[in-house]
Design a protein around this motif. Structure first.
Motif, short mmCIF file in Angstrom:
data_model
loop_
_atom_site.label_atom_id
_atom_site.label_comp_id
_atom_site.label_asym_id
_atom_site.label_seq_id
_atom_site.Cartn_x
_atom_site.Cartn_y
_atom_site.Cartn_z
N SER A 57 0.90 -1.15 -0.10
CA SER A 57 0.07 0.15 0.05
C SER A 57 0.92 1.38 -0.01
O SER A 57 1.99 1.31 0.86
N LYS A 58 0.66 2.12 -0.88
CA LYS A 58 1.39 3.44 -1.00
C LYS A 58 0.39 4.64 -0.57
O LYS A 58 0.92 5.65 -0.30
N GLU A 59 -0.99 4.57 -0.64
CA GLU A 59 -1.69 5.80 -0.53
C GLU A 59 -3.19 5.29 0.29
O GLU A 59 -3.44 4.14 0.24
N GLY A 60 -3.90 6.52 0.42
CA GLY A 60 -5.18 6.02 0.94
C GLY A 60 -5.50 5.50 2.26
O GLY A 60 -4.60 5.37 3.07
N PHE A 61 -6.67 5.01 2.81
CA PHE A 61 -7.27 4.38 3.77
C PHE A 61 -6.94 3.11 3.97
O PHE A 61 -6.89 2.52 5.17
N ASN A 62 -6.62 2.51 3.11
CA ASN A 62 -6.93 1.00 2.85
C ASN A 62 -5.71 0.13 2.89
O ASN A 62 -4.85 0.71 2.11
N LEU A 63 -5.65 -1.19 3.83
CA LEU A 63 -4.44 -2.12 3.32
C LEU A 63 -5.15 -3.25 2.97
O LEU A 63 -6.29 -3.85 3.38
N TRP A 64 -4.62 -3.88 1.91
CA TRP A 64 -5.02 -5.14 1.53
C TRP A 64 -4.11 -6.29 1.90
O TRP A 64 -3.07 -6.34 1.37
N VAL A 65 -4.78 -7.06 2.64
CA VAL A 65 -3.95 -8.03 3.49
C VAL A 65 -4.20 -9.43 3.04
O VAL A 65 -5.19 -9.95 3.32
N PRO A 66 -3.27 -10.09 2.48
CA PRO A 66 -3.44 -11.44 1.94
C PRO A 66 -3.55 -12.33 3.44
O PRO A 66 -2.80 -12.16 4.17
N SER A 93 -13.05 -5.44 13.42
CA SER A 93 -14.03 -5.67 12.29
C SER A 93 -13.36 -5.20 11.06
O SER A 93 -12.86 -4.12 11.18
N VAL A 94 -13.15 -5.94 10.03
CA VAL A 94 -12.60 -5.80 8.84
C VAL A 94 -13.40 -6.25 7.98
O VAL A 94 -14.39 -7.05 8.17
N ALA A 95 -12.98 -5.59 6.49
CA ALA A 95 -13.98 -6.22 5.51
C ALA A 95 -13.45 -7.45 4.72
O ALA A 95 -12.22 -7.65 4.52
N PRO A 96 -14.35 -8.36 4.32
CA PRO A 96 -13.86 -9.53 3.73
C PRO A 96 -13.63 -9.10 2.35
O PRO A 96 -14.10 -8.47 1.64
N VAL A 133 -3.64 -8.61 13.50
CA VAL A 133 -3.91 -8.89 12.17
C VAL A 133 -2.96 -10.02 11.48
O VAL A 133 -3.25 -10.55 10.79
N ALA A 134 -1.58 -9.70 12.14
CA ALA A 134 -0.45 -10.77 11.62
C ALA A 134 -0.99 -12.18 11.85
O ALA A 134 -0.89 -13.19 11.26
N THR A 135 -1.70 -12.37 13.10
CA THR A 135 -1.97 -13.49 13.68
C THR A 135 -3.05 -14.09 12.65
O THR A 135 -3.12 -15.10 12.35
N ALA A 136 -4.05 -13.29 12.51
CA ALA A 136 -5.23 -13.58 11.69
C ALA A 136 -4.87 -14.12 10.49
O ALA A 136 -5.49 -14.90 9.92
N SER A 137 -3.86 -13.26 9.91
CA SER A 137 -3.49 -13.80 8.46
C SER A 137 -2.84 -15.01 8.39
O SER A 137 -2.89 -15.53 7.26
N ARG A 138 -2.49 -15.88 9.47
CA ARG A 138 -1.85 -17.04 9.25
C ARG A 138 -3.02 -18.26 9.84
O ARG A 138 -2.77 -19.44 9.75
N ALA A 139 -4.04 -17.59 10.29
CA ALA A 139 -5.05 -18.46 10.74
C ALA A 139 -5.95 -19.36 9.71
O ALA A 139 -6.09 -18.94 8.67
N HIS A 140 -5.97 -20.48 10.05
CA HIS A 140 -6.71 -21.47 9.26
C HIS A 140 -8.28 -21.74 9.69
O HIS A 140 -8.21 -22.10 10.96
N PHE A 141 -9.05 -21.98 8.73
CA PHE A 141 -10.51 -22.32 9.45
C PHE A 141 -10.60 -24.04 9.51
O PHE A 141 -10.35 -24.51 8.44
N GLU A 184 -10.01 -16.15 4.88
CA GLU A 184 -10.68 -15.07 4.97
C GLU A 184 -11.43 -15.46 6.06
O GLU A 184 -11.76 -14.52 7.05
N ARG A 185 -12.31 -16.40 6.09
CA ARG A 185 -13.11 -16.70 7.31
C ARG A 185 -12.42 -16.88 8.50
O ARG A 185 -12.98 -16.27 9.49
N ALA A 186 -11.42 -17.53 8.48
CA ALA A 186 -10.54 -17.65 9.73
C ALA A 186 -10.27 -16.42 10.17
O ALA A 186 -9.93 -15.96 11.29
N ALA A 187 -9.67 -15.53 9.43
CA ALA A 187 -9.17 -14.34 9.75
C ALA A 187 -10.14 -13.44 10.45
O ALA A 187 -9.92 -12.56 11.51
N LEU A 188 -11.41 -13.47 9.82
CA LEU A 188 -12.55 -12.55 10.13
C LEU A 188 -12.73 -12.97 11.55
O LEU A 188 -13.24 -11.94 12.29
N MET A 189 -12.89 -14.18 11.79
CA MET A 189 -13.27 -14.79 13.24
C MET A 189 -12.23 -14.42 14.33
O MET A 189 -12.54 -13.93 15.35
#
Length: 446
Positions: A369-378, A395-398, A430-438, A382-387
């Motif tokens: 990310s270089k600009e703006g409000f948003n970060l796009w995180v791999p 709360s983040v957006a799916p 967020v870092a922990t959530a990014s590695r979570a598996h459902f 997705e479901r495990a990260a949201l939970m």
């Protein structure tokens, strides 16, 4: 129907007739099951050859818009209505303590409009309907917020999505392929679907939309390319001037329209750029909700004279933005206090974004990310990260709300705009959530 078809057919070619018919379908003027006049009747009314109308009908049939029933004639095909806000409804906020899903500006960083409203109240009384769509004093000021280098024809709408809803039926009819980024602003995708057009996703890299992907889509018939050069939502990427020129020249050589969206305005650290420097078929949409105030319902649509006139002609009436809102925008654009507030907000937002980027990097999550409000995180899931994040009140957006296909992999989008404190803690979660598996067995109760 014939008179309306004649009015909307700007170019008396097969493609022009097909686009006019598809536009009438998109706006509900032609409903499913409606019978079209005969080829000869249409040809006579438009002053063109029957073979041209037949070719238009073939184009419409190829897009799945009409069907021919032999001697019974041709009919508008029935198709299931698109779900309104099918994607965007998954993005709009939550009741968790920390909502990083929406991308709304921080209210504390918005310019204070109350003194300016008081100035408006002291102004002259209403004297009747205006003679001009755009207040002349405001019109002069808009030259300073639109990209330089050309005299733009312009019209006003309340917001960006209203602008897109007016533009899509004009620049492309039903079935038109529309190039979007592989991860793209969710409401855009909803509107493209609503008008029966087909989103064609292309990859993004650190320079912007992939040139080879866009060129391939154009060669296969894409008629519209959606760009966010200054800052892309949801990825936060910025299109470089060199890439923008390449994309614009490719669109120009294929006769495709470019719709470019500048929603970040004065909050962006990058200078304003436009594809119009290399492609005449460019429409520039400039909104002010993030920068000045969400209640400031003024958005500028700028482009070639004939395009803007076609947009105006489609309006049923009342096609002007409130003069009260125009006056407020005029005051904000000339207010030193507003400029100071925007400058401060730009620095604060950049600091919040960079803090979170640095903290995530310290946890092994590298983002572009270089600009703006948003970060796009791999993320791994997705479901495990949201939970995982919801368990910590975040709360983040799916990411699935922003993608057309699954080739991109799972992501989440989070906004830094309202992250006033607690950046290091959020980054760790967020870092922990990014590695979570459902696991489907979790919580099954045995």
């Amino acid at each position: 129907m014939l008179d309306e078809l004649a009015r909307l057919t700007d170019v008396r070619t097969a493609k022009g007739v097909a686009q006019a018919v598809s536009g009438m379908v998109s706006t509900g003027q032609l409903e499913a099951g409606s019978q079209l006049p005969t080829v000869r009747t249409v040809a006579r009314h438009l002053g063109i050859s029957p073979s041209t109308v037949s070719e238009a009908w073939q184009l419409l049939a190829g897009r799945g818009l009409i069907e021919t029933a032999g001697r019974r004639g041709s009919f508008i095909r029935d198709r299931p209505p698109p779900q309104s806000q099918r994607r965007f409804r998954h993005v709009t906020g939550s009741n968790l303590p920390l909502d990083l899903s929406t991308g709304y500006p921080d209210p504390d960083l918005l310019p204070d409009v109350r003194p300016l409203l008081a100035r408006l109240a002291e102004g002259p009384a209403f004297t009747g309907y205006p003679d001009h769509e755009i207040d002349l004093a405001l019109d002069d000021l808009l030259d300073g917020v639109l990209p330089p280098g050309r005299r733009w024809a312009r019209t006003l709408v309340p917001d960006y999505l209203s602008a897109l809803a007016e533009l899509l039926p004009v620049v492309g009819g039903y079935g038109t392929p529309v190039v979007v980024a592989r991860a793209h602003f969710a409401p855009d995708l909803d509107l493209i679907e609503r008008f029966g057009q087909v989103p064609v996703p292309v990859p993004m890299d650190d320079e912007g939309p992939d040139l080879a992907g866009v060129t391939s889509a154009l060669e296969q018939g894409a008629g519209v390319v959606m760009l966010q050069p200054r800052v892309h939502n949801p990825t936060g990427l910025v299109t470089s001037p060199g890439r923008l020129e390449q994309l614009a020249r490719a669109c120009a050589s294929h006769g495709a329209w470019i719709i470019e969206n500048d929603y970040f305005g004065g909050l962006a650290q990058q200078p304003v750029t436009t594809a119009a420097s290399w492609s005449e078929r460019t429409v520039h949409v400039r909104s002010f909700a993030k920068e000045l105030h969400p209640d400031l319902r003024v958005c500028v649509v700028a482009g070639p004279d004939d395009l803007i006139e076609r947009v105006r002609r489609r309006r049923a009436g009342g096609g002007w933005v409130s003069r009260v809102n125009q006056d407020l925008l005029r005051l904000m654009l000339t207010s030193p206090e507003t400029h100071i507030a925007v400058s401060r907000a730009r620095k604060v937002y950049a600091g919040r974004r960079q803090l979170l980027l640095d903290e995530l990097a310290s946890h092994g999550v590298q983002l572009h990310s270089k600009e703006g409000f948003n970060l796009w995180v791999p993320v791994a899931s997705e479901r495990a990260a949201l939970m995982s994040l919801a368990a910590h009140g975040i709360s983040v957006a799916p990411g699935s709300a922003f993608v057309v296909d699954s080739a991109l992999g799972d992501h989440i989008r989070l906004s830094v705009a309202s992250l006033r404190t607690g950046g290091p803690t959020v980054a760790a979660h967020v870092a922990t959530a990014s590695r979570a598996h459902f696991s489907s067995r979790a919580g099954s109760g045995g």
